[in-house]
Write a protein that holds these residues in place. Sequence first.
Motif, PDB file in Angstrom:
ATOM      1  N   ASN A 565     -51.714  51.696  10.241  1.00  0.00           N
ATOM      2  CA  ASN A 565     -52.218  50.586  11.045  1.00  0.00           C
ATOM      3  C   ASN A 565     -53.752  50.599  11.034  1.00  0.00           C
ATOM      4  OD1 ASN A 565     -52.012  48.357  12.696  1.00  0.00           O
ATOM      5  ND2 ASN A 565     -51.897  49.528  14.592  1.00  0.00           N
ATOM      6  N   TYR A 604     -43.914  47.701  11.360  1.00  0.00           N
ATOM      7  CA  TYR A 604     -44.311  47.721  12.773  1.00  0.00           C
ATOM      8  C   TYR A 604     -45.810  47.435  12.929  1.00  0.00           C
ATOM      9  CZ  TYR A 604     -40.018  49.241  15.042  1.00  0.00           C
ATOM     10  OH  TYR A 604     -38.774  49.292  15.579  1.00  0.00           O
ATOM     11  N   ASN A 605     -46.566  47.863  11.969  1.00  0.00           N
ATOM     12  CA  ASN A 605     -48.008  47.652  12.061  1.00  0.00           C
ATOM     13  C   ASN A 605     -48.367  46.168  12.002  1.00  0.00           C
ATOM     14  OD1 ASN A 605     -48.367  50.414  12.170  1.00  0.00           O
ATOM     15  ND2 ASN A 605     -48.583  50.604   9.932  1.00  0.00           N
ATOM     16  N   TRP A 607     -46.107  43.795  13.163  1.00  0.00           N
ATOM     17  CA  TRP A 607     -45.243  43.092  14.134  1.00  0.00           C
ATOM     18  C   TRP A 607     -46.110  42.782  15.355  1.00  0.00           C
ATOM     19  CZ3 TRP A 607     -40.545  45.631  17.040  1.00  0.00           C
ATOM     20  CH2 TRP A 607     -39.832  44.611  17.700  1.00  0.00           C
ATOM     21  N   ASP A 652     -50.611  44.392  17.756  1.00  0.00           N
ATOM     22  CA  ASP A 652     -49.533  44.841  16.854  1.00  0.00           C
ATOM     23  C   ASP A 652     -48.831  46.046  17.469  1.00  0.00           C
ATOM     24  OD1 ASP A 652     -51.110  47.078  16.384  1.00  0.00           O
ATOM     25  OD2 ASP A 652     -51.942  46.287  14.499  1.00  0.00           O
ATOM     26  N   HIS A 653     -47.785  46.559  16.737  1.00  0.00           N
ATOM     27  CA  HIS A 653     -47.004  47.693  17.243  1.00  0.00           C
ATOM     28  C   HIS A 653     -47.387  48.996  16.571  1.00  0.00           C
ATOM     29  CE1 HIS A 653     -44.487  44.452  18.813  1.00  0.00           C
ATOM     30  NE2 HIS A 653     -43.811  45.361  19.535  1.00  0.00           N
ATOM     31  N   PHE A 811     -38.777  45.895  11.844  1.00  0.00           N
ATOM     32  CA  PHE A 811     -38.906  44.967  12.961  1.00  0.00           C
ATOM     33  C   PHE A 811     -38.054  43.731  12.784  1.00  0.00           C
ATOM     34  CE2 PHE A 811     -42.093  43.934   9.827  1.00  0.00           C
ATOM     35  CZ  PHE A 811     -41.921  42.572   9.641  1.00  0.00           C
TER      36      PHE A 811
END
Length: 832
Positions: A565, A604-605, A607, A652-653, A811
């Motif tokens: 990320n 995830y980075n 999302w 982001d996640h 995700f």
Amino acid sequence: GIKSRMGLCGGALLRVLVLQMAWALVGGQVRYSVPEEAKAGTVVGRLAQDLGLEAGEPEARRLRLVSQGRRASVEVSGASGALVVSSRLDREELCGKSAPCSLRLEVLVERPLRVFHVELEVTDINDNAPVFPAARKNLSIAESSLPGSRFPLEGASDADVGANAQLSYSLSPTEHLSLDLHKSNEQNSIPDLVLTKPLDRETMPIHHLVLTATDGGRPPLTGTMELVISVLDANDNAPQFDQTVYKVQLQESAAEGTLVARVNATDPDEGINSEITYTVANFLPLSGKDVITVNTRTGDILLTSGLDFEEVNVFDFRIEARDKGTPPLSGHCRVVVEVLDVNDNAPEVLVTSLSVPIPEDAAVGTVVALLSVSDRDSGENGRVRCTVWPPAPFGLVSTFSGSYSLVLREALDRERVSEYEVEVRAEDGGAPPLRASRALRVPVSDVNDNAPAFSQAVYTVLVRENNAAGAELTRLWARDPDEGGNGRVSYSVAESGGGSSVSGGGWRPASSYVSVDAESGRVWALQPLDYEELQVLQFEVRAVDAGEPALCGNATVQLFVLDENDNAPVLLPPAGGGPGAGAASSAASGVVAKIRAVDADSGYNAWLRYELWEPRGKGPFRVGLYSGEVSTARALEEADGPRQRLVIVVRDHGEPARSATATLSVSLVESAEASLAAAGSGSWKVALSATEGGSSASGTTTNVWLVVAICVVSSLFLLAVVLYGASRWSPRSAVLSCPGPTTLVCASEVGSWSYSQRQSRSVCVADGGGKSDLMVFSPNFPLPAGSAAKEMQPDVPALLQTVSGAPFLPFSPLAHSLAPLVPCHPFRPCAF
């Protein structure tokens, strides 16, 4: 049957007799004729009438026969005066061979007394068969009798007379004897037995014949006599041995008195003509008479002294068998005694030549060694059989007597067997056999016949971006079973073995990113990797041995760069035509605007989620957590004021999370139509404007179903997490390289959200098979034309992996309500 037929003929005879009696009366005498064996009651003649008596006078004048002193066979009937038969008439009993047979009767008549003479002739019938003196007759004929010799026989007799007593003779069929008849008197002939073919007692000692006599009656009667002819022996057969030549094998170790053989001669004669004595003669060599003797009565051949194979190995002699006939006859046979050698010498095996080591690529049939085998014994004791153990891969070939070649029968492989212990075994044919053996050590020399081979054809390596230059990425190892230089392997990256296209365009070779240590096979990173620039690097590593000629093997390395990320969300400019451009909107509950953002990272980075920071509390607006849609949370009130300033954070996640902030200005404007409507209904409309605009939002119904789908998928996801965590006793290790085919799983677009536009790459973990990330396309990018989605169920373990200790969760299933998943090629974009 004859007597009954004669009774039927009685009437005809009586008519003839009437004429005779008439003639007799004229001559003063009555004559009658009756056949013998006539039945009792048969009327011989009308005696009273022939005597001139009237009716009734015979009984009145007492007509009767005068007794002759013996039982009468006829009587006079008192009522009719006829002469009738009263009992059996047997002509042979009455008259014997006399012919004719006449009985003289006296008939007496009283008142006045008168005597008549009656002559009764009894005629003969063929009621007696010929009879021989004996039922069986024994004859003896010497087998030396010549053809034509005669042997008289007794003829048969017949009690009848005339033609009924005329006899003829016949003999049962035989090729050796026949009958010859000669007259003994005027009526009968006497048979003689004549020899037509010489007899042989040894073939048939006894002949059984039947002599048959037949009379001349109608029908004829016969009588038989059995002839038993015994053939007397003559000394016409010489003794015969069972075998012409007797061959005997005897070991030289046989003791004195040993029975060498038993000869047997037979003589088909009998008596003294068949008694045999044995004698031995004609010894070769002459010394045999001191070693061998024969029992004159039994024919047993015995040893009288010991044998010596080295001195004499064969005795040849003759044996004579002589009978005691006159003159004596004799037969001969030959006896060959072979002296066998005793097996007292073992074979000897000598290696005359040995060519070792033998290269493993030697051709089948290559000679490895030459051997010489010998045995000092003779015959089977000196005949040696050779074998090799183990029976493969070598074999023995006999070149000539006593010489063998050890040759290669099968292809060699030094990597499987580097040295052979070969044993050549020799065994003679003695009983018991004697054995010898010779051990040979045959080493196998190496040739470069094995190319280096990697443990797997494709290596999958996972590397986080932003790695340090010079970091070790993985280690490859190729096995070469050869030895020495043939098995020494060096590694290198193939010059044309791969590369990758970068996001900025163009193509860069793999050697600009990685290098391989020539000796250890370690793969090093030459520079830090950037996921946003390079997601997959595929290249070939070549392993080359040091043999002559060199052999090589290749392996493909698929290097997947894992995203970190390191990029914050980026806001996109608003799209025209929406409320942000000044369109009127209902103030009750509707979409005011939409915030659009993208993140260069993936998974995830990338999302994104949207949060409303200002104003806080129970304001009139709200933001969709994942959609970015700004909508009214309640009906607008007068107290809310004409302008609203909204601060929205896009986050982001990733770990740690990165974010961006968007400020949205909302102006409330009352329109004329709203005023008229407010006057009638108490409601009013406003015009909205914002500094950050978005595309048209979907309806409220879509949001409700979206929330429901997210809740359902989240519940299933949490359940899968619990089950999967329970099946694992320890957390997953960091991502390493692993084998196996790569699979890309993609999710279709659902909703109007903005996510990473990057393609997802297949990843693996150290202790499992290949796993798949998920990706979606942004609605800003159209789907490829003509593509179709292939549905497949998501693999729960593929959704739960660990990357550097952090949860690595796709995700897309959470963001998309039960989105179909499709497998994709690891280096091609997904097709829906």
